[in-house]
Design an enzyme around this catalytic site. Sequence first.
Site, PDB file in Angstrom:
ATOM      1  N   ASN A  36       1.889  -8.141 -38.465  1.00 37.01           N
ATOM      2  CA  ASN A  36       0.833  -8.760 -37.638  1.00 37.01           C
ATOM      3  C   ASN A  36      -0.166  -7.751 -37.102  1.00 37.01           C
ATOM      4  O   ASN A  36      -1.185  -8.118 -36.553  1.00 37.01           O
ATOM      5  CB  ASN A  36       1.472  -9.511 -36.461  1.00 37.01           C
ATOM      6  CG  ASN A  36       2.212  -8.574 -35.524  1.00 37.01           C
ATOM      7  OD1 ASN A  36       2.815  -7.595 -35.957  1.00 37.01           O
ATOM      8  ND2 ASN A  36       2.161  -8.858 -34.240  1.00 37.01           N
ATOM      9  N   TYR A  37       0.142  -6.471 -37.247  1.00 36.32           N
ATOM     10  CA  TYR A  37      -0.658  -5.465 -36.547  1.00 36.32           C
ATOM     11  C   TYR A  37      -1.221  -4.445 -37.516  1.00 36.32           C
ATOM     12  O   TYR A  37      -0.485  -3.871 -38.333  1.00 36.32           O
ATOM     13  CB  TYR A  37       0.230  -4.763 -35.507  1.00 36.32           C
ATOM     14  CG  TYR A  37      -0.457  -3.692 -34.706  1.00 36.32           C
ATOM     15  CD1 TYR A  37      -1.583  -3.985 -33.943  1.00 36.32           C
ATOM     16  CD2 TYR A  37       0.034  -2.388 -34.709  1.00 36.32           C
ATOM     17  CE1 TYR A  37      -2.200  -2.996 -33.193  1.00 36.32           C
ATOM     18  CE2 TYR A  37      -0.591  -1.394 -33.964  1.00 36.32           C
ATOM     19  CZ  TYR A  37      -1.706  -1.698 -33.209  1.00 36.32           C
ATOM     20  OH  TYR A  37      -2.321  -0.722 -32.477  1.00 36.32           O
ATOM     21  N   LYS A  45       4.731   1.493  -7.365  1.00 37.76           N
ATOM     22  CA  LYS A  45       6.046   0.854  -7.259  1.00 37.76           C
ATOM     23  C   LYS A  45       6.007  -0.642  -7.580  1.00 37.76           C
ATOM     24  O   LYS A  45       6.831  -1.141  -8.344  1.00 37.76           O
ATOM     25  CB  LYS A  45       6.607   1.074  -5.848  1.00 37.76           C
ATOM     26  CG  LYS A  45       7.949   0.418  -5.642  1.00 37.76           C
ATOM     27  CD  LYS A  45       8.695   0.955  -4.450  1.00 37.76           C
ATOM     28  CE  LYS A  45       8.263   0.313  -3.169  1.00 37.76           C
ATOM     29  NZ  LYS A  45       9.132   0.723  -2.039  1.00 37.76           N
ATOM     30  N   ARG A  71       6.279  -9.243 -57.729  1.00 40.18           N
ATOM     31  CA  ARG A  71       7.496  -8.546 -58.120  1.00 40.18           C
ATOM     32  C   ARG A  71       7.289  -8.024 -59.533  1.00 40.18           C
ATOM     33  O   ARG A  71       6.849  -8.765 -60.402  1.00 40.18           O
ATOM     34  CB  ARG A  71       8.651  -9.560 -58.092  1.00 40.18           C
ATOM     35  CG  ARG A  71      10.011  -8.943 -58.098  1.00 40.18           C
ATOM     36  CD  ARG A  71      11.046  -9.997 -58.284  1.00 40.18           C
ATOM     37  NE  ARG A  71      11.345 -10.782 -57.104  1.00 40.18           N
ATOM     38  CZ  ARG A  71      12.032 -11.935 -57.145  1.00 40.18           C
ATOM     39  NH1 ARG A  71      12.418 -12.431 -58.293  1.00 40.18           N
ATOM     40  NH2 ARG A  71      12.297 -12.579 -56.044  1.00 40.18           N
ATOM     41  N   ALA A  87       0.814  -1.222   0.000  1.00 47.29           N
ATOM     42  CA  ALA A  87       0.000   0.000   0.000  1.00 47.29           C
ATOM     43  C   ALA A  87       0.841   1.262   0.000  1.00 47.29           C
ATOM     44  O   ALA A  87       0.345   2.345  -0.293  1.00 47.29           O
ATOM     45  CB  ALA A  87      -0.938  -0.004   1.207  1.00 47.29           C
ATOM     46  N   GLY A  88       2.120   1.119   0.329  1.00 47.65           N
ATOM     47  CA  GLY A  88       2.989   2.290   0.484  1.00 47.65           C
ATOM     48  C   GLY A  88       3.163   3.068  -0.806  1.00 47.65           C
ATOM     49  O   GLY A  88       2.822   2.606  -1.891  1.00 47.65           O
ATOM     50  N   ARG A 101      10.252   7.469  -3.851  1.00 49.95           N
ATOM     51  CA  ARG A 101      11.565   7.603  -4.478  1.00 49.95           C
ATOM     52  C   ARG A 101      11.655   7.042  -5.901  1.00 49.95           C
ATOM     53  O   ARG A 101      12.625   7.270  -6.607  1.00 49.95           O
ATOM     54  CB  ARG A 101      12.641   6.950  -3.593  1.00 49.95           C
ATOM     55  CG  ARG A 101      13.032   7.845  -2.427  1.00 49.95           C
ATOM     56  CD  ARG A 101      14.222   7.284  -1.712  1.00 49.95           C
ATOM     57  NE  ARG A 101      13.843   6.237  -0.774  1.00 49.95           N
ATOM     58  CZ  ARG A 101      14.689   5.325  -0.304  1.00 49.95           C
ATOM     59  NH1 ARG A 101      15.951   5.314  -0.713  1.00 49.95           N
ATOM     60  NH2 ARG A 101      14.277   4.419   0.564  1.00 49.95           N
ATOM     61  N   LYS A 108       7.978 -12.454 -30.950  1.00 47.98           N
ATOM     62  CA  LYS A 108       6.960 -12.231 -29.925  1.00 47.98           C
ATOM     63  C   LYS A 108       5.827 -13.220 -30.109  1.00 47.98           C
ATOM     64  O   LYS A 108       5.379 -13.437 -31.237  1.00 47.98           O
ATOM     65  CB  LYS A 108       6.423 -10.795 -30.050  1.00 47.98           C
ATOM     66  CG  LYS A 108       5.423 -10.416 -29.001  1.00 47.98           C
ATOM     67  CD  LYS A 108       4.337  -9.498 -29.530  1.00 47.98           C
ATOM     68  CE  LYS A 108       3.198 -10.285 -30.149  1.00 47.98           C
ATOM     69  NZ  LYS A 108       2.046  -9.451 -30.532  1.00 47.98           N
TER      70      LYS A 108
HETATM   71  C1  UD1 Z   1       9.708  -2.261   7.789  1.00 51.25           C
HETATM   72  C2  UD1 Z   1       9.841  -2.817   9.201  1.00 51.25           C
HETATM   73  C3  UD1 Z   1      11.318  -2.902   9.565  1.00 51.25           C
HETATM   74  C4  UD1 Z   1      12.030  -3.787   8.579  1.00 51.25           C
HETATM   75  C5  UD1 Z   1      11.794  -3.316   7.136  1.00 51.25           C
HETATM   76  C6  UD1 Z   1      12.306  -4.349   6.170  1.00 51.25           C
HETATM   77  C7  UD1 Z   1       7.852  -2.038  10.386  1.00 51.25           C
HETATM   78  C8  UD1 Z   1       7.316  -1.099  11.364  1.00 51.25           C
HETATM   79  N1  UD1 Z   1       9.135  -1.945  10.104  1.00 51.25           N
HETATM   80  O1  UD1 Z   1      10.248  -0.974   7.798  1.00 51.25           O
HETATM   81  O2  UD1 Z   1      11.472  -3.426  10.861  1.00 51.25           O
HETATM   82  O3  UD1 Z   1      13.417  -3.813   8.831  1.00 51.25           O
HETATM   83  O4  UD1 Z   1      10.379  -3.142   6.888  1.00 51.25           O
HETATM   84  O5  UD1 Z   1      12.225  -3.872   4.869  1.00 51.25           O
HETATM   85  O6  UD1 Z   1       7.141  -2.887   9.891  1.00 51.25           O
HETATM   86  N2  UD1 Z   1       3.058  -0.646   3.889  1.00 51.25           N
HETATM   87  C9  UD1 Z   1       1.698  -0.733   3.757  1.00 51.25           C
HETATM   88  N3  UD1 Z   1       0.920   0.077   4.526  1.00 51.25           N
HETATM   89  C10 UD1 Z   1       1.453   0.948   5.405  1.00 51.25           C
HETATM   90  C11 UD1 Z   1       2.842   1.022   5.532  1.00 51.25           C
HETATM   91  C12 UD1 Z   1       3.634   0.193   4.762  1.00 51.25           C
HETATM   92  O7  UD1 Z   1       1.177  -1.518   2.971  1.00 51.25           O
HETATM   93  O8  UD1 Z   1       0.656   1.642   6.080  1.00 51.25           O
HETATM   94  C13 UD1 Z   1       3.896  -1.541   3.059  1.00 51.25           C
HETATM   95  C14 UD1 Z   1       4.833  -0.812   2.124  1.00 51.25           C
HETATM   96  O9  UD1 Z   1       4.230  -0.599   0.868  1.00 51.25           O
HETATM   97  C15 UD1 Z   1       6.004  -1.774   2.026  1.00 51.25           C
HETATM   98  C16 UD1 Z   1       5.991  -2.497   3.358  1.00 51.25           C
HETATM   99  O10 UD1 Z   1       4.714  -2.287   3.913  1.00 51.25           O
HETATM  100  O11 UD1 Z   1       5.812  -2.719   1.008  1.00 51.25           O
HETATM  101  C17 UD1 Z   1       7.062  -2.008   4.318  1.00 51.25           C
HETATM  102  O12 UD1 Z   1       6.837  -0.647   4.564  1.00 51.25           O
HETATM  103  P1  UD1 Z   1       8.033   0.360   4.720  1.00 51.25           P
HETATM  104  O13 UD1 Z   1       7.507   1.714   5.001  1.00 51.25           O
HETATM  105  O14 UD1 Z   1       8.962   0.207   3.604  1.00 51.25           O
HETATM  106  O15 UD1 Z   1       8.683  -0.222   6.036  1.00 51.25           O
HETATM  107  P2  UD1 Z   1      10.059   0.141   6.651  1.00 51.25           P
HETATM  108  O16 UD1 Z   1       9.970   1.458   7.295  1.00 51.25           O
HETATM  109  O17 UD1 Z   1      11.114  -0.054   5.633  1.00 51.25           O
END
Ligand code: UD1
Length: 425
Positions: A354-355, A22, A410, A10-11, A15, A319
Site C-alpha cells: 500500500n505504500y 508527557k 508466474r 503545562a507541567g 520523570r 490497518k
Molecule cells: C496537585 C495538588 C494536590 C493533589 C495532586 C493530585 C495542587 C497545589 N496540588 O499536586 O493537592 O493531591 O495534584 O494529583 O494543586 N500544572 C500546570 N501548571 C502548573 C503546575 C501544574 O499546568 O504551573 C499541571 C501539571 O501538568 C499536572 C497538574 O497541573 O497535570 C498537577 O500538577 P502537579 O505538579 O502534578 O501537582 P501535584 O504537586 O501533584
Amino acid sequence: MDIKSIILAAGKGTRMKSNTPKVLHKIMDKTLLGYVLDNVKNIADESFVIVGHHAEEVEKFLGENYKNAKAVLQSPQLGTGDAVSKACPFLKDYKGLVLILCGDTPLITEKTLKEFIEFHKMQKSDLTVMSAIFDNPTNYGRIIREKDDSLKCIVEEKDATPEQKAVKEINAGIYCLDWAKISPAFNQLTSNNAQGEYYLTDIIEWGKKNKLSVNAYTLKNNEEIFGINSRLHLAEATKIMNKRKLVELMENGVTIVDPDSTWISEDTEIGKDTIIYPSTYLEGKNKIGENCKIGPFAHFRGGVEVADNVKIGNFVEVKKSKINSNTNAGHLSYIGDSEIGEHVNIGAGTITANYNPITKVKSKTILHDNVKIGSNAVLVAPVELQEWVNVGAGSVITKNVEKNSLALTRSPLRVIKDWVKNLNN
Ligand code: UD1
Ligand code: CA
C-alpha cells in the site's frame, strides 16, 4: 449542557525522561490527553487545555484531533492555581459549571465524572473537590476537615504538619465549580507557601471564607486517579486499562481465551460470540462484528472495520481497512488501506503493497465479493479486483482485474528430468 472543562497539562513531566510531552505519551495508540478529552466529550461542550512545556506540540495535537478543545498557554508555570487563571479571559461572562482535571490522569471514567457532577448538583455545592482514601497518602494534598466533618482546607505534603501528614484522605485533583461564584478566587490566590506556587487547592479555603458551599466527593475506585509520572506508571496504567476493557468485553459476550496475553484498546468494539485468541494486540479505533475469530497473534493498528463471521488468523496485521462478512485471512498477511468484500479468501502470505516509500503515497486495494487470492501474492496498490477474480499463488498484481478472471504472474514451471543424477557425470 452548561459545563466546560479545564485540563491542566503545562507541567514538565521530568520523570518520563522524554522529548515527547508527557500528555502525548500513548496507551494503546491513544494519548493520555486523548483519554481525558474523550472522558469529558459527552459532559463538557468545550475544553481549555492549559499548555506550557512543549506547548506547540500539544496545541498541534489538539488542532488535529479535538476541535472543541482550545490550548491556553501558561508560561512560566507558577502552579496549578495560576494555570487555571489562564483560562479566565475565555470564560469572562460564563455562568455554568467548570470541571477541572489533569491531563496525565487517563484512568478516570466518564461514569465517575457524571456521578461527581451529579453529587455537586445534589449538594447544591458551589465547589466540589474529589477526594480518595489512600493507605499511603505521601505526596498528595491532604483533605483537612473541621470537627463536624465539613471541609476546612487542603494542605500540600510540603506544607503539612506531622498530624496533617497522617491524614489518609487526599485530594484527587479533580474539581467542579460554579464558575461565576468561584472564579473571583483566581486573582486573589497568593504564593505564600513551601513551593512558592499559586495553589489551586487554596480555592477551598477561599470558598469557605466567602461563605460558599464547599464539599468533597469521595472516589470509590482509587485506580481511576492514578497519575502518570514515569514509564513504569505508563505500563501500569496500560495494564489497568486493558484489564478493564477485557472484562467489559467478556461481560458483553466476547470470548477472550487468554486475558494475560491479549491487549485491546478502549476504542475497539467487538460483537458477541467473537473469539479473541491469545497474543492478539488490537490498538487504536477498531470495530469487529459478531462470530469472528481473531488471532492468535493478530495485530490491528486502528481504523479497522470487520463485519460478522470473519476470520483473521495468526500473524495477520491489519490497518485502516474494511473487511466484509465471511471473509478469511488466515495466516501471515498484511492488509492495509483496503476494502475487502464478502466471502473473500486471502491466502497465506498475501501482502497489500500500500505504500510507495519514494513518493510516500499510500494507495488503496479493493477486493470485491468472492475474490480468491492464492498464497504469497502481492497486491500492488492502487489496485482493484472485481468479483470472483482468482489470483494464482505467488503472483504480483499491478493492474486492475476484470470480473471472473484468473490473474497470474508466474514464469512457466520448468522440470529438468534426472538433473540430480546427471550432476556427477
Ligand atoms: C496537585 C495538588 C494536590 C493533589 C495532586 C493530585 C495542587 C497545589 N496540588 O499536586 O493537592 O493531591 O495534584 O494529583 O494543586 N500544572 C500546570 N501548571 C502548573 C503546575 C501544574 O499546568 O504551573 C499541571 C501539571 O501538568 C499536572 C497538574 O497541573 O497535570 C498537577 O500538577 P502537579 O505538579 O502534578 O501537582 P501535584 O504537586 O501533584
Ligand atoms: Ca508538583
